[in-house]
Design a protein around this motif. Structure first.
Motif, PDB file in Angstrom:
ATOM      1  N   SER A  33       0.815  -1.214   0.000  1.00 28.64           N
ATOM      2  CA  SER A  33       0.000   0.000   0.000  1.00 28.64           C
ATOM      3  C   SER A  33       0.847   1.262   0.000  1.00 28.64           C
ATOM      4  O   SER A  33       0.425   2.304  -0.489  1.00 28.64           O
ATOM      5  N   LYS A  34       2.057   1.188   0.524  1.00 31.82           N
ATOM      6  CA  LYS A  34       2.918   2.370   0.581  1.00 31.82           C
ATOM      7  C   LYS A  34       3.712   2.571  -0.711  1.00 31.82           C
ATOM      8  O   LYS A  34       4.480   3.527  -0.821  1.00 31.82           O
ATOM      9  N   SER A  35       3.509   1.669  -1.702  1.00 28.60           N
ATOM     10  CA  SER A  35       4.264   1.748  -2.961  1.00 28.60           C
ATOM     11  C   SER A  35       3.378   1.851  -4.197  1.00 28.60           C
ATOM     12  O   SER A  35       3.893   1.992  -5.304  1.00 28.60           O
ATOM     13  N   VAL A  36       2.058   1.773  -4.019  1.00 24.43           N
ATOM     14  CA  VAL A  36       1.175   1.626  -5.171  1.00 24.43           C
ATOM     15  C   VAL A  36       1.222   2.835  -6.097  1.00 24.43           C
ATOM     16  O   VAL A  36       1.226   2.687  -7.332  1.00 24.43           O
ATOM     17  N   LEU A  37       1.273   4.030  -5.560  1.00 26.13           N
ATOM     18  CA  LEU A  37       1.280   5.216  -6.422  1.00 26.13           C
ATOM     19  C   LEU A  37       2.576   5.311  -7.218  1.00 26.13           C
ATOM     20  O   LEU A  37       2.568   5.658  -8.396  1.00 26.13           O
ATOM     21  N   ASN A  38       3.688   5.003  -6.583  1.00 20.77           N
ATOM     22  CA  ASN A  38       4.963   5.019  -7.292  1.00 20.77           C
ATOM     23  C   ASN A  38       4.975   3.998  -8.418  1.00 20.77           C
ATOM     24  O   ASN A  38       5.461   4.276  -9.521  1.00 20.77           O
ATOM     25  N   GLU A 397      12.527   4.046   2.436  1.00 29.27           N
ATOM     26  CA  GLU A 397      11.965   2.774   2.000  1.00 29.27           C
ATOM     27  C   GLU A 397      11.031   2.195   3.060  1.00 29.27           C
ATOM     28  O   GLU A 397       9.973   1.648   2.736  1.00 29.27           O
ATOM     29  N   VAL A 398      11.411   2.326   4.319  1.00 30.93           N
ATOM     30  CA  VAL A 398      10.563   1.846   5.402  1.00 30.93           C
ATOM     31  C   VAL A 398       9.277   2.658   5.490  1.00 30.93           C
ATOM     32  O   VAL A 398       8.173   2.120   5.612  1.00 30.93           O
ATOM     33  N   ASN A 399       9.398   3.977   5.412  1.00 30.45           N
ATOM     34  CA  ASN A 399       8.226   4.841   5.519  1.00 30.45           C
ATOM     35  C   ASN A 399       7.331   4.765   4.286  1.00 30.45           C
ATOM     36  O   ASN A 399       6.127   5.024   4.373  1.00 30.45           O
ATOM     37  N   GLY A 400       7.904   4.422   3.155  1.00 27.64           N
ATOM     38  CA  GLY A 400       7.119   4.259   1.933  1.00 27.64           C
ATOM     39  C   GLY A 400       7.567   5.185   0.823  1.00 27.64           C
ATOM     40  O   GLY A 400       7.721   6.395   1.017  1.00 27.64           O
ATOM     41  N   ILE A 401       7.769   4.609  -0.357  1.00 30.64           N
ATOM     42  CA  ILE A 401       8.252   5.376  -1.498  1.00 30.64           C
ATOM     43  C   ILE A 401       7.223   6.387  -1.991  1.00 30.64           C
ATOM     44  O   ILE A 401       7.580   7.439  -2.528  1.00 30.64           O
ATOM     45  N   ASP A 402       5.941   6.088  -1.819  1.00 25.64           N
ATOM     46  CA  ASP A 402       4.915   7.044  -2.244  1.00 25.64           C
ATOM     47  C   ASP A 402       5.088   8.380  -1.531  1.00 25.64           C
ATOM     48  O   ASP A 402       5.057   9.443  -2.150  1.00 25.64           O
ATOM     49  N   LEU A 403       5.260   8.308  -0.235  1.00 28.24           N
ATOM     50  CA  LEU A 403       5.418   9.514   0.558  1.00 28.24           C
ATOM     51  C   LEU A 403       6.770  10.169   0.305  1.00 28.24           C
ATOM     52  O   LEU A 403       6.869  11.388   0.144  1.00 28.24           O
ATOM     53  N   ALA A 404       7.831   9.356   0.249  1.00 26.67           N
ATOM     54  CA  ALA A 404       9.183   9.889   0.108  1.00 26.67           C
ATOM     55  C   ALA A 404       9.415  10.552  -1.242  1.00 26.67           C
ATOM     56  O   ALA A 404      10.019  11.623  -1.332  1.00 26.67           O
ATOM     57  N   GLU A 405       8.924   9.942  -2.304  1.00 29.33           N
ATOM     58  CA  GLU A 405       9.223  10.423  -3.650  1.00 29.33           C
ATOM     59  C   GLU A 405       8.126  11.297  -4.251  1.00 29.33           C
ATOM     60  O   GLU A 405       8.401  12.103  -5.141  1.00 29.33           O
ATOM     61  N   HIS A 406       6.893  11.124  -3.791  1.00 28.49           N
ATOM     62  CA  HIS A 406       5.783  11.851  -4.406  1.00 28.49           C
ATOM     63  C   HIS A 406       4.981  12.692  -3.425  1.00 28.49           C
ATOM     64  O   HIS A 406       4.109  13.463  -3.845  1.00 28.49           O
ATOM     65  N   GLY A 407       5.245  12.535  -2.126  1.00 31.95           N
ATOM     66  CA  GLY A 407       4.524  13.312  -1.135  1.00 31.95           C
ATOM     67  C   GLY A 407       3.053  12.990  -1.069  1.00 31.95           C
ATOM     68  O   GLY A 407       2.226  13.849  -0.747  1.00 31.95           O
ATOM     69  N   GLU A 408       2.700  11.711  -1.356  1.00 33.27           N
ATOM     70  CA  GLU A 408       1.303  11.309  -1.415  1.00 33.27           C
ATOM     71  C   GLU A 408       1.109   9.951  -0.752  1.00 33.27           C
ATOM     72  O   GLU A 408       2.054   9.176  -0.599  1.00 33.27           O
ATOM     73  N   SER A 409      -0.138   9.681  -0.388  1.00 34.63           N
ATOM     74  CA  SER A 409      -0.523   8.373   0.119  1.00 34.63           C
ATOM     75  C   SER A 409      -1.730   7.900  -0.688  1.00 34.63           C
ATOM     76  O   SER A 409      -2.645   8.676  -0.972  1.00 34.63           O
ATOM     77  N   ALA A 410      -1.735   6.628  -1.050  1.00 37.27           N
ATOM     78  CA  ALA A 410      -2.804   6.126  -1.912  1.00 37.27           C
ATOM     79  C   ALA A 410      -4.154   6.091  -1.214  1.00 37.27           C
ATOM     80  O   ALA A 410      -5.185   6.261  -1.853  1.00 37.27           O
TER      81      ALA A 410
END
Length: 443
Positions: A33-38, A397-410
């Motif tokens: 769930s923390k990687s879906v947007l990426n 990576e632990v916190n989630g690539i969506d948040l780290a790279e895109h500033g978003e949560s799915a």
């Protein structure tokens, strides 16, 4: 001819749909769930970058003229010299380039920097995909796989699936494993999306395979002969695509049940893709019984092959190697066994008394593709690694690539920040201010 142009417009739209949204949904559902947007962003950005590059130089490199590995990239820049009535064929081939690059992303879930992906995509497209398309699809006297070796590949077993599968394996080895893999199961977060994506891929694949008809010189000279070839060949490829996929679902589920005691929805979705991958190169070469055989073999062997990553220790997140590389090899090689002289290639395979010549050609085509793609991808991957850097920081990576790279949560489930950093929900708060350490964010 008007009917053919209309058909190709639809086929082109179907193949583009295979990347966005079909592949984005298929891969997105299998991601955490923390990687879906990426994961979805990797498909969308691949489409944008490769599509423009293809028009700029890709068509020229692939179809501009003779060349062992590629044609002159500056012979037809920005389609200069290409008539507008030929644009449909150009953009049809463009969609093949787009999905090939996007397929690679499934192996990299959750750990590759987005900047590294954006840097890798255009270089790989120019140095690997465009030349492979020339060697396989252009089929000039000098082109290596089709012209010199003579290997059959109706719609991209080598140029698309083996190509993407080998590149995925190389990048996975350069990136390393996801944190805590394989100790943590890292299961798909939304199989509903995956099933929907698989269904859309199956639908889009009719554009992929059926639209890949190439008319003979006789057909081009006589419209009645052209119509006859069109009806015969599209009927064959449509039927083969359908039955191979059905057989692959059953083959995958049977092996899955035997190995793990369950027949799963993820297995059915993966079986769909395995069958489609395997029949891609063989769609015009085999008859209906051959298509069923190829699909069943691919479904069963790919179901077994996805477990290799645990035994061999490479972290192929969404089984690009086990499905696309293995399925592509199976479909390409088995042309040498199941092809018939009535098919598009006009060659009898081993099963129909044609001897081993076709089988040897198919194996050589696979070997050339594996070596060429493997070496070039390694060089490109290392260049990106030592410039931009490949791997995401461990904390991100632990916190989630969506948040780290895109500033978003799915999903706006607990934090109330499901939108992006510029959305109405999040206001203008910086990404680092968002809560990132709940158990839900770790999954």
């Amino acid at each position: 001819m008007d009917g053919y142009y209309a058909f190709m417009l639809v086929a082109t739209a179907f193949v583009l749909m295979m990347t966005v949204p079909a592949l984005a949904l298929f891969y997105g559902g299998m991601s955490r769930s923390k990687s879906v947007l990426n994961m979805m962003m990797m498909s969308f950005t691949a489409a944008a970058i490769v599509g423009i590059l293809y028009v700029a130089i890709g068509w020229s490199m692939g179809f501009g003229g003779d060349g062992t590995f590629f044609a002159n990239p500056f012979e037809l820049p920005w389609l200069d010299g290409v008539t507008t009535d030929s644009y449909i064929g150009v953009f049809f081939q463009m969609t093949f380039a787009v999905i090939t690059v996007a397929l690679i992303s499934g192996a990299l879930e959750g750990r590759m920097k987005f900047a590294a992906w954006v840097a890798f995509v255009p270089v790989w497209a120019v140095l690997v995909y465009f030349p492979m398309a020339h060697m396989v699809f252009s089929c000039t006297d000098d082109s290596l796989i089709c012209g010199r070796i003579g290997a059959q590949d109706y719609a991209g077993g080598t140029a698309v699936h083996i190509n993407a599968g080998v590149a995925a394996l190389v990048l996975v080895l350069l990136l390393g494993k996801r944190l805590n893999w394989p100790k943590d199961k890292m299961r798909p977060h939304n199989l509903t999306l995956t099933m929907l994506g698989a269904g859309l891929l199956w639908m889009g694949w009719y554009g992929f395979n059926v639209g890949s008809i190439v008319f003979s010189e006789e057909s081009l000279a006589d419209e009645s002969v052209m119509v006859e070839q069109f009806l015969s060949e599209t009927g064959r490829t449509f039927g083969n695509t359908t039955l191979a996929t059905m057989a692959a679902i059953l083959g995958w589920l049977l092996v899955e049940r035997m190995m793990h005691g369950k027949a799963t929805s993820l297995g059915a979705a993966s079986g769909i893709v395995a069958g489609l991958v395997a029949i891609t190169p063989a769609a015009g070469a085999v008859n209906l019984s051959g298509a069923v055989a190829i699909g069943a073999i691919a479904g069963a062997l790919c179901a077994w092959a996805v477990g290799w990553k645990f035994r061999l220790g490479y972290d192929d997140s969404l089984d690009v190697v086990g499905v696309h590389l293995v399925g592509g090899v199976i479909g390409t090689v088995l042309i040498g066994v199941f092809s018939t002289a009535e098919g598009a290639g006009g060659v009898d395979g081993l099963l129909y008394g044609g001897g081993v010549d076709s089988l040897v050609d198919q194996v050589l085509g696979v070997l050339v593709a594996v070596v060429y793609v493997g070496v070039l991808t390694l060089v490109i991957g290392l260049a990106v690694k030592f410039t931009v850097g490949l791997r995401l920081d461990p904390e991100d990576e632990v916190n989630g690539i969506d948040l780290a790279e895109h500033g978003e949560s799915a999903y706006d489930l607990h934090t109330g920040i499901g939108g992006g950093v510029s959305s109405g929900l999040a206001g203008n708060a910086p990404a680092k201010a968002f809560p990132t350490t709940t158990k839900e964010n770790q999954s």
